[in-house]
Design an enzyme around this catalytic site. Structure first.
Site, PDB file in Angstrom:
ATOM      1  N   GLY A  43       0.812  -1.215   0.000  1.00  0.00           N
ATOM      2  CA  GLY A  43       0.000   0.000   0.000  1.00  0.00           C
ATOM      3  C   GLY A  43       0.844   1.263   0.000  1.00  0.00           C
ATOM      4  N   ASN A  51      -8.568   3.918   8.202  1.00  0.00           N
ATOM      5  CA  ASN A  51      -8.006   2.770   8.913  1.00  0.00           C
ATOM      6  C   ASN A  51      -8.184   2.834  10.427  1.00  0.00           C
ATOM      7  OD1 ASN A  51      -6.053   4.894   8.033  1.00  0.00           O
ATOM      8  ND2 ASN A  51      -4.773   3.922   9.581  1.00  0.00           N
ATOM      9  N   GLN A 106      -7.934  -0.262   3.124  1.00  0.00           N
ATOM     10  CA  GLN A 106      -8.794  -0.846   4.166  1.00  0.00           C
ATOM     11  C   GLN A 106     -10.097  -1.425   3.602  1.00  0.00           C
ATOM     12  OE1 GLN A 106      -8.439  -1.435   7.495  1.00  0.00           O
ATOM     13  NE2 GLN A 106      -6.344  -0.701   7.426  1.00  0.00           N
ATOM     14  N   SER A 157      -3.501  -3.389  -0.847  1.00  0.00           N
ATOM     15  CA  SER A 157      -2.395  -4.091  -0.219  1.00  0.00           C
ATOM     16  C   SER A 157      -2.851  -5.470   0.242  1.00  0.00           C
ATOM     17  CB  SER A 157      -1.898  -3.285   0.982  1.00  0.00           C
ATOM     18  OG  SER A 157      -0.906  -4.006   1.669  1.00  0.00           O
ATOM     19  N   ALA A 158      -2.100  -6.519  -0.158  1.00  0.00           N
ATOM     20  CA  ALA A 158      -2.549  -7.899   0.070  1.00  0.00           C
ATOM     21  C   ALA A 158      -2.645  -8.276   1.545  1.00  0.00           C
ATOM     22  CB  ALA A 158      -1.612  -8.870  -0.664  1.00  0.00           C
ATOM     23  N   HIS A 159      -1.734  -7.739   2.372  1.00  0.00           N
ATOM     24  CA  HIS A 159      -1.743  -8.215   3.771  1.00  0.00           C
ATOM     25  C   HIS A 159      -2.898  -7.665   4.591  1.00  0.00           C
ATOM     26  CE1 HIS A 159      -0.065  -4.858   6.336  1.00  0.00           C
ATOM     27  NE2 HIS A 159       0.337  -4.410   5.164  1.00  0.00           N
ATOM     28  N   THR A 192      12.554  -7.309 -10.632  1.00  0.00           N
ATOM     29  CA  THR A 192      11.991  -8.648 -10.810  1.00  0.00           C
ATOM     30  C   THR A 192      10.828  -8.849  -9.848  1.00  0.00           C
ATOM     31  OG1 THR A 192      14.160  -9.446 -11.429  1.00  0.00           O
ATOM     32  CG2 THR A 192      12.554 -11.113 -10.756  1.00  0.00           C
ATOM     33  N   CYS A 233       0.995   2.478  13.146  1.00  0.00           N
ATOM     34  CA  CYS A 233       2.181   3.289  12.894  1.00  0.00           C
ATOM     35  C   CYS A 233       2.334   4.397  13.929  1.00  0.00           C
ATOM     36  CB  CYS A 233       2.103   3.941  11.518  1.00  0.00           C
ATOM     37  SG  CYS A 233       1.439   2.855  10.285  1.00  0.00           S
TER      38      CYS A 233
END
Ligand SMILES: *Cc1c(COP(=O)(O)O)cnc(C)c1O
Length: 389
Positions: A71, A151, A179, A199-201, A237, A325
């Protein structure tokens, strides 16, 4: 001891199915996706299948999806990339007071480099008024960035309306949807966005991978330069296994999202009601109904969020105060200040976020212990002692 995770907005565990989908790409299918040989081609196929999944989930075309490291990178890419592509046209960016640090910090960097930003206020629920965005538009405005859902307090913003007026004014519109994606339907067409971060997580995929949706034709500079991966938009990559994991996470969300949102919203509403019933002088932060199905955020008067977290942690309960954060700093959350909370109340906030594996008994365990934790901390608090003197 019981361990109960109620901090899904900070990160989610990867679904076991996600890990299983990734596994072959960590072993046999290790090839460089840019290589011509079969090792490369099978890795490339994994990436392109994931891209198709992500695109279809968002109502986008595969070529409009660029994989990133998460993200934060997607937000940086959108803000830095668009402003640099359009710097001849203007130097003004519109945003809000409640964005994630992954928006506010790159904007500070842009300000140091000659760009100007306007951060519009939000109301007491954290809602952005599209008319305030409209009023902030100048001839020099080149980008508007408003988060999809917050969030910390879970408020869902009127993205489609803001997008519509941005389009009418010929200004690019970006939304940080980290979110929302995977928790509620997000369609880039209906949302009228030109760029969107995910964002995947945050939706049961692996950490360190995300994507930026870039509407076809959008002018944007790349800042990660090197090889021509991701159509020349993002060199380096690709992290094949993580991208494949993200593709699988998207499929699982597509299948389960509706049901999960409904069951989480039920538990959320139970928490909201019972915390207010059981504990005096608590205030719900965020919008009462227009909020993420998994978000609960309360200000609990007379106590420090940090001490509450430590006490809950001793009981095996993982929650948060403000965002992950900011919780290690002593400044109260800028989001809670933006919705008008005084400093001392902003310090006593508790965020509880639910997810795929949250059970009713987890909620009951929290409801059983939280009132005692609050009572104990209030008994030690000079603020509580002085409250009506
Ligand atoms: C978590 C989060 C981010 C950062 O995403 P990462 O993948 O951790 O870099 C950005 N914006 C919002 C709203 C978030 O919740």
């Amino acid at each position: 001891m019981k361990r109960i995770y109620l901090d899904y907005a900070a990160t989610t565990p990867a679904d076991p199915k996600v890990i299983r989908a990734m596994e072959p790409y960590l072993f046999d299918r290790f090839g460089n996706p840019s290589s011509i040989h079969s090792f490369g081609q099978e890795a490339k196929k994994g990436i392109e299948d994931a891209r198709a999944n992500v695109a279809s989930f968002l109502g986008a075309r595969p070529e409009e999806i660029v994989f990133t490291s998460g993200g934060t990178e997607s937000n940086n890419f959108a803000l830095l990339g668009v402003t640099h592509a359009l710097k001849e046209k203007g130097d003004h960016i519109i945003t809000t007071r409640i964005e994630h640090h992954a928006i506010t910090e790159p904007l500070k960097f842009l300000e140091k480099n000659g760009f100007k930003t306007t951060s519009v206020e939000v109301d007491k629920y954290g809602l952005v008024d599209p008319q305030e965005i409209k009023k902030a538009i100048t001839k020099k405005t080149i980008l508007i960035s408003v988060m999809h859902a917050n969030n910390e307090i879970g408020t869902i913003e009127p993205i489609a309306q803001i997008g519509e007026l941005a389009r009418g004014a010929g200004i690019y519109f970006h939304s940080d949807a980290v979110q929302t994606v995977g928790h509620l339907p997000v369609n880039v067409g209906e949302s009228n966005v030109d760029l969107l971060s995910l964002s995947a997580h945050k939706f049961y995929g692996p950490k360190g991978v995300g994507a930026l949706y870039i509407r076809k034709g959008t002018r944007i500079e790349s800042f990660l330069r090197g090889g021509d991966q991701e159509n020349g938009r993002r060199a380096s990559t690709q992290n094949t296994a993580a991208i494949v994991g993200m593709g699988e996470a998207v499929l699982l969300c597509q299948e389960r999202m509706q049901e999960e949102a409904a069951s989480q919203a039920r538990l959320r509403d139970k928490l909201i009601k019972e915390i207010q019933d059981k504990i005096p002088e608590v205030y719900l932060n965020g919008h009462p109904t227009q909020r993420l199905p998994n978000n609960v955020n309360f200000s609990i008067k007379y106590i420090e969020g940090e001490s509450m977290l430590l006490n809950l942690d001793m009981l095996g309960i993982a929650a948060s105060t403000g965002s992950a954060c900011t919780s290690s700093s002593l400044e109260p959350s800028h989001v809670l200040l933006a919705i008008g909370l005084p400093h001392e109340i902003a310090h006593g906030s508790l965020r509880i976020t639910l997810g795929r594996w949250t059970k009713e008994e987890d909620i009951d365990y929290l409801l059983e212990h939280l009132p005692q934790v609050v009572e104990k901390l209030r008994a030690m608090s000079p603020l509580y002692d002085n409250r009506k003197k």
